[in-house]
Design a protein around this motif. Structure first.
Motif, PDB file in Angstrom:
ATOM      1  N   LYS B 146     -32.771 -23.640   8.228  1.00 32.08           N
ATOM      2  CA  LYS B 146     -32.310 -22.415   7.692  1.00 32.08           C
ATOM      3  C   LYS B 146     -33.812 -21.759   7.461  1.00 32.08           C
ATOM      4  CE  LYS B 146     -28.557 -20.811   5.961  1.00 32.08           C
ATOM      5  NZ  LYS B 146     -27.599 -20.944   5.859  1.00 32.08           N
ATOM      6  N   GLY B 147     -33.866 -20.421   7.942  1.00 31.58           N
ATOM      7  CA  GLY B 147     -34.776 -19.777   7.669  1.00 31.58           C
ATOM      8  C   GLY B 147     -36.164 -19.890   8.816  1.00 31.58           C
ATOM      9  N   ILE B 148     -35.880 -21.368   9.647  1.00 33.84           N
ATOM     10  CA  ILE B 148     -37.530 -21.607  10.181  1.00 33.84           C
ATOM     11  C   ILE B 148     -37.062 -21.001  11.795  1.00 33.84           C
ATOM     12  CG2 ILE B 148     -38.136 -23.573  11.675  1.00 33.84           C
ATOM     13  CD1 ILE B 148     -37.289 -25.054   9.171  1.00 33.84           C
ATOM     14  N   LYS B 149     -37.896 -20.482  12.558  1.00 38.14           N
ATOM     15  CA  LYS B 149     -38.315 -19.545  13.535  1.00 38.14           C
ATOM     16  C   LYS B 149     -37.556 -20.801  15.239  1.00 38.14           C
ATOM     17  CE  LYS B 149     -40.096 -15.936  13.410  1.00 38.14           C
ATOM     18  NZ  LYS B 149     -41.917 -14.690  13.233  1.00 38.14           N
ATOM     19  N   MET B 150     -37.019 -20.597  15.386  1.00 37.99           N
ATOM     20  CA  MET B 150     -36.361 -21.337  16.915  1.00 37.99           C
ATOM     21  C   MET B 150     -37.624 -21.441  17.889  1.00 37.99           C
ATOM     22  SD  MET B 150     -33.641 -22.064  16.876  1.00 37.99           S
ATOM     23  CE  MET B 150     -33.040 -22.826  18.486  1.00 37.99           C
ATOM     24  N   ALA B 151     -38.568 -22.861  18.750  1.00 35.53           N
ATOM     25  CA  ALA B 151     -39.108 -23.148  18.727  1.00 35.53           C
ATOM     26  C   ALA B 151     -38.507 -24.319  20.056  1.00 35.53           C
ATOM     27  CB  ALA B 151     -40.572 -23.399  18.141  1.00 35.53           C
ATOM     28  N   VAL B 152     -38.296 -23.771  21.055  1.00 41.18           N
ATOM     29  CA  VAL B 152     -36.988 -25.208  21.933  1.00 41.18           C
ATOM     30  C   VAL B 152     -38.535 -24.522  23.161  1.00 41.18           C
ATOM     31  CG1 VAL B 152     -35.901 -25.903  23.329  1.00 41.18           C
ATOM     32  CG2 VAL B 152     -35.483 -24.703  21.374  1.00 41.18           C
ATOM     33  N   SER B 153     -39.585 -26.040  23.287  1.00 40.50           N
ATOM     34  CA  SER B 153     -40.500 -26.215  24.207  1.00 40.50           C
ATOM     35  C   SER B 153     -39.806 -26.513  25.807  1.00 40.50           C
ATOM     36  CB  SER B 153     -41.694 -27.401  23.483  1.00 40.50           C
ATOM     37  OG  SER B 153     -42.486 -27.293  24.683  1.00 40.50           O
ATOM     38  N   THR B 154     -41.137 -25.588  26.228  1.00 40.87           N
ATOM     39  CA  THR B 154     -40.035 -26.056  27.815  1.00 40.87           C
ATOM     40  C   THR B 154     -41.685 -27.035  28.861  1.00 40.87           C
ATOM     41  OG1 THR B 154     -40.880 -24.196  28.641  1.00 40.87           O
ATOM     42  CG2 THR B 154     -38.265 -24.623  28.600  1.00 40.87           C
ATOM     43  N   LYS B 155     -42.439 -27.527  27.888  1.00 38.27           N
ATOM     44  CA  LYS B 155     -43.931 -27.596  29.323  1.00 38.27           C
ATOM     45  C   LYS B 155     -42.690 -29.133  29.082  1.00 38.27           C
ATOM     46  CE  LYS B 155     -47.511 -26.390  25.992  1.00 38.27           C
ATOM     47  NZ  LYS B 155     -47.233 -26.382  24.516  1.00 38.27           N
ATOM     48  N   HIS B 156     -41.945 -29.734  28.677  1.00 36.75           N
ATOM     49  CA  HIS B 156     -41.447 -31.525  29.623  1.00 36.75           C
ATOM     50  C   HIS B 156     -41.380 -30.670  31.022  1.00 36.75           C
ATOM     51  CE1 HIS B 156     -39.898 -35.271  30.703  1.00 36.75           C
ATOM     52  NE2 HIS B 156     -41.020 -35.630  29.846  1.00 36.75           N
ATOM     53  N   PRO B 157     -41.598 -31.602  32.344  1.00 32.81           N
ATOM     54  CA  PRO B 157     -40.834 -30.948  33.539  1.00 32.81           C
ATOM     55  C   PRO B 157     -39.413 -30.961  33.054  1.00 32.81           C
ATOM     56  CG  PRO B 157     -42.055 -32.925  33.433  1.00 32.81           C
ATOM     57  CD  PRO B 157     -42.192 -31.882  32.454  1.00 32.81           C
ATOM     58  N   LYS B 158     -38.740 -32.194  32.351  1.00 33.28           N
ATOM     59  CA  LYS B 158     -37.228 -32.396  32.295  1.00 33.28           C
ATOM     60  C   LYS B 158     -36.629 -31.321  31.251  1.00 33.28           C
ATOM     61  CE  LYS B 158     -36.141 -36.339  34.707  1.00 33.28           C
ATOM     62  NZ  LYS B 158     -35.594 -36.230  35.928  1.00 33.28           N
ATOM     63  N   VAL B 159     -37.365 -30.927  30.572  1.00 32.61           N
ATOM     64  CA  VAL B 159     -37.114 -29.791  29.523  1.00 32.61           C
ATOM     65  C   VAL B 159     -35.884 -28.587  30.722  1.00 32.61           C
ATOM     66  CG1 VAL B 159     -36.676 -28.117  27.568  1.00 32.61           C
ATOM     67  CG2 VAL B 159     -36.773 -30.338  27.382  1.00 32.61           C
ATOM     68  N   LYS B 160     -37.749 -28.164  31.405  1.00 38.85           N
ATOM     69  CA  LYS B 160     -37.757 -26.750  32.004  1.00 38.85           C
ATOM     70  C   LYS B 160     -36.976 -27.741  33.385  1.00 38.85           C
ATOM     71  CE  LYS B 160     -39.532 -23.437  33.992  1.00 38.85           C
ATOM     72  NZ  LYS B 160     -39.561 -21.973  33.577  1.00 38.85           N
ATOM     73  N   ASN B 262     -35.759 -18.796  21.489  1.00 46.71           N
ATOM     74  CA  ASN B 262     -36.907 -19.193  20.749  1.00 46.71           C
ATOM     75  C   ASN B 262     -37.593 -17.531  20.089  1.00 46.71           C
ATOM     76  OD1 ASN B 262     -37.077 -21.165  21.293  1.00 46.71           O
ATOM     77  ND2 ASN B 262     -38.302 -21.126  23.102  1.00 46.71           N
ATOM     78  N   GLY B 263     -38.158 -17.887  18.980  1.00 44.99           N
ATOM     79  CA  GLY B 263     -39.192 -16.993  18.320  1.00 44.99           C
ATOM     80  C   GLY B 263     -38.137 -16.058  17.271  1.00 44.99           C
ATOM     81  N   ALA B 264     -36.600 -16.684  17.225  1.00 42.24           N
ATOM     82  CA  ALA B 264     -36.183 -15.414  16.457  1.00 42.24           C
ATOM     83  C   ALA B 264     -35.753 -16.688  14.818  1.00 42.24           C
ATOM     84  CB  ALA B 264     -34.448 -15.149  17.133  1.00 42.24           C
ATOM     85  N   GLU B 265     -35.461 -16.245  14.241  1.00 40.18           N
ATOM     86  CA  GLU B 265     -35.630 -17.459  12.538  1.00 40.18           C
ATOM     87  C   GLU B 265     -33.903 -17.663  13.123  1.00 40.18           C
ATOM     88  OE1 GLU B 265     -35.686 -16.037   8.912  1.00 40.18           O
ATOM     89  OE2 GLU B 265     -37.485 -15.775   8.819  1.00 40.18           O
ATOM     90  N   TYR B 266     -33.698 -19.109  12.819  1.00 37.09           N
ATOM     91  CA  TYR B 266     -32.676 -19.641  12.353  1.00 37.09           C
ATOM     92  C   TYR B 266     -31.379 -19.106  10.966  1.00 37.09           C
ATOM     93  CZ  TYR B 266     -28.359 -22.357  12.560  1.00 37.09           C
ATOM     94  OH  TYR B 266     -27.070 -22.702  12.808  1.00 37.09           O
ATOM     95  N   VAL B 267     -30.122 -18.951  10.725  1.00 32.90           N
ATOM     96  CA  VAL B 267     -29.350 -18.544  10.232  1.00 32.90           C
ATOM     97  C   VAL B 267     -28.383 -18.735   9.693  1.00 32.90           C
ATOM     98  CG1 VAL B 267     -31.115 -15.915  10.442  1.00 32.90           C
ATOM     99  CG2 VAL B 267     -28.806 -15.746  11.921  1.00 32.90           C
ATOM    100  N   GLY B 268     -28.035 -19.866  10.283  1.00 35.66           N
ATOM    101  CA  GLY B 268     -26.609 -20.429  10.387  1.00 35.66           C
ATOM    102  C   GLY B 268     -26.235 -21.627   9.343  1.00 35.66           C
ATOM    103  N   PRO B 269     -25.312 -22.320   9.415  1.00 31.56           N
ATOM    104  CA  PRO B 269     -24.366 -22.151   9.784  1.00 31.56           C
ATOM    105  C   PRO B 269     -23.705 -20.341   9.829  1.00 31.56           C
ATOM    106  CG  PRO B 269     -24.446 -23.601   8.381  1.00 31.56           C
ATOM    107  CD  PRO B 269     -25.146 -23.381   8.205  1.00 31.56           C
ATOM    108  N   GLY B 270     -23.065 -20.087  10.696  1.00 34.31           N
ATOM    109  CA  GLY B 270     -22.744 -18.485  10.591  1.00 34.31           C
ATOM    110  C   GLY B 270     -21.561 -19.008  10.278  1.00 34.31           C
TER     111      GLY B 270
END
Lengths: 104, 273
Positions: B146-160, B262-270
């Motif tokens: 809660k309150g932490i910004k979404m930061a999911v990395s797509t650097k790894h080819p598998k995530v991409k 990505n970039g949005a603050e996580y606010v859940g659980p909603g």
């Protein structure tokens, strides 16, 4: 013994605001299972809040209150650091009391 | 679904909207009123009870191995829960897979605690009769972001790759109704009943709001619902075959949606209607 409540109380300018979130099924007794049998009524009937032995809220609940009820009320008085106690009784005779410390 | 609870929820909604109408001018829309209703009950979100339940389960020794999940690695090191959800899905070396929160919890419950996968995936979602452990655990973990910004990395080819697959699933029309996620979620300013539908294809803001509001407590169901449940129900509504719990397809779709948030603050659980 019911499940714990979440109580938050804050005092400001001589008024204490109390927010209570109760955990209860609140079955009306009118709902039916898929097989047609009635789900027995099970709901909170009384809610009471006490501050230093004085009752500051005394309420009657019924079937029309939703599951996991939320209640907010304010009372005059109450000091930071003091305790507020909230209790409920349901129609099966179960009860629960929880305490919270009043914050600034 | 429980009609009774819906009626009660509607009644609360009706009451709160009528109060709002007195004070507000005619420019107030239905969705503003729903927003007001959400605000009114947001500091009494019953999802907190599920978080409490999840926290207890996290710390309790369980399963054939009688260990807790406190050594579970959610991507930020063994036992680190704080902020873990804001970086998921992520590629995990030990399983050689991209995993979302629930599939990672499943890994921990099977490898650490010794449960079998079938035991957990047979009934992975909560019902009014029986709570779900994996779902409560997920509620607890997300609450710690809660309150932490979404930061999911797509650097790894598998995530991409997962992101690209997710994008295709999002736009893939099929089933008896010739439906895709994008049928409802790729146009701005549309709604279903009273709910505004987020445009998750081209509105960054919509995508962020939609993703960061889940998992959520559903007032009409009286239950806290996980993200895997959300996707499962989306597929059901589209009349698609039910996806397997924590399957690659659901994780790919989650990756697509999470990266877009990505970039949005996580606010859940909603909290949802």
């Amino acid at each position: 013994m019911g499940n714990p409540m979440k109580i938050r109380a804050t005092a400001k300018d001589g008024v204490t605001e109390v927010k209570i979130l109760m955990q209860h099924e609140m079955e009306t007794g009118l709902r039916k299972e898929a097989d047609g049998t009635l789900v027995p009524a099970w709901f909170i009937t009384e809610v009471k809040a006490q501050y230093q032995g004085r009752t500051v809220l005394d309420g009657q609940f019924g079937q029309s209150i939703s599951k996991n009820p939320y209640l907010l009320f304010r009372f005059k008085g109450g000091a930071v650091g003091e305790k507020i106690a909230v209790s409920w009784v349901d129609n099966k005779g179960d009860s629960r009391t929880d305490e919270a410390t009043i914050a600034a | 679904m429980n009609t009774n609870q819906i009626h009660k929820a509607m009644m609360v909604l009706a009451l709160s909207t009528s109060f709002a109408a007195v004070a507000a001018d005619s420019a107030v829309t239905d969705s503003d009123r729903i927003e007001q209703y959400r605000e009114m009950i947001s500091d009494g979100n019953p999802a907190e009870f599920d978080e409490m339940r999840g926290e207890e389960l996290w710390k309790k020794a369980a399963g054939p191995n009688k260990v807790s999940l406190e050594q579970c690695d959610l991507g930020k090191g063994a036992g680190v829960v704080k902020g873990a959800y804001s970086e998921l899905p992520k590629y995990f070396k030990d399983t050689k897979k991209v995993q979302d929160l629930e599939s990672r919890l499943l890994t921990c419950m099977t490898t650490l605690q010794g449960f079998t996968e079938d035991e957990i995936t047979a009934k992975p979602f909560a019902s009014s009769k029986k709570p779900s452990d994996i779902s409560s655990l997920a509620t607890y973990v997300v609450g710690q972001s809660k309150g932490i910004k979404m930061a999911v990395s797509t650097k790894h080819p598998k995530v991409k790759e997962s992101y690209e697959i997710g994008k295709r699933i999002f736009n893939y029309r099929a089933g008896p109704y010739d439906f895709a996620c994008s049928t409802c979620h790729a146009t701005s300013g549309v709604r279903i009943r009273m709910q505004d539908l987020p445009n998750m294809r081209s509105s960054k803001k919509d995508a962020q709001i939609a993703y960061t509001g889940w998992p959520a407590y559903r007032v009409s169901q009286g239950l806290t619902r996980s993200f895997q449940w959300r996707l499962n129900d989306c597929f059901r509504q589209q009349r698609f075959p039910e996806p397997k719990f924590a399957s690659e397809a659901t994780i790919a779709l989650t990756t697509f949606l999470a990266v877009n948030a990505n970039g949005a603050e996580y606010v859940g659980p909603g909290l949802k209607r």
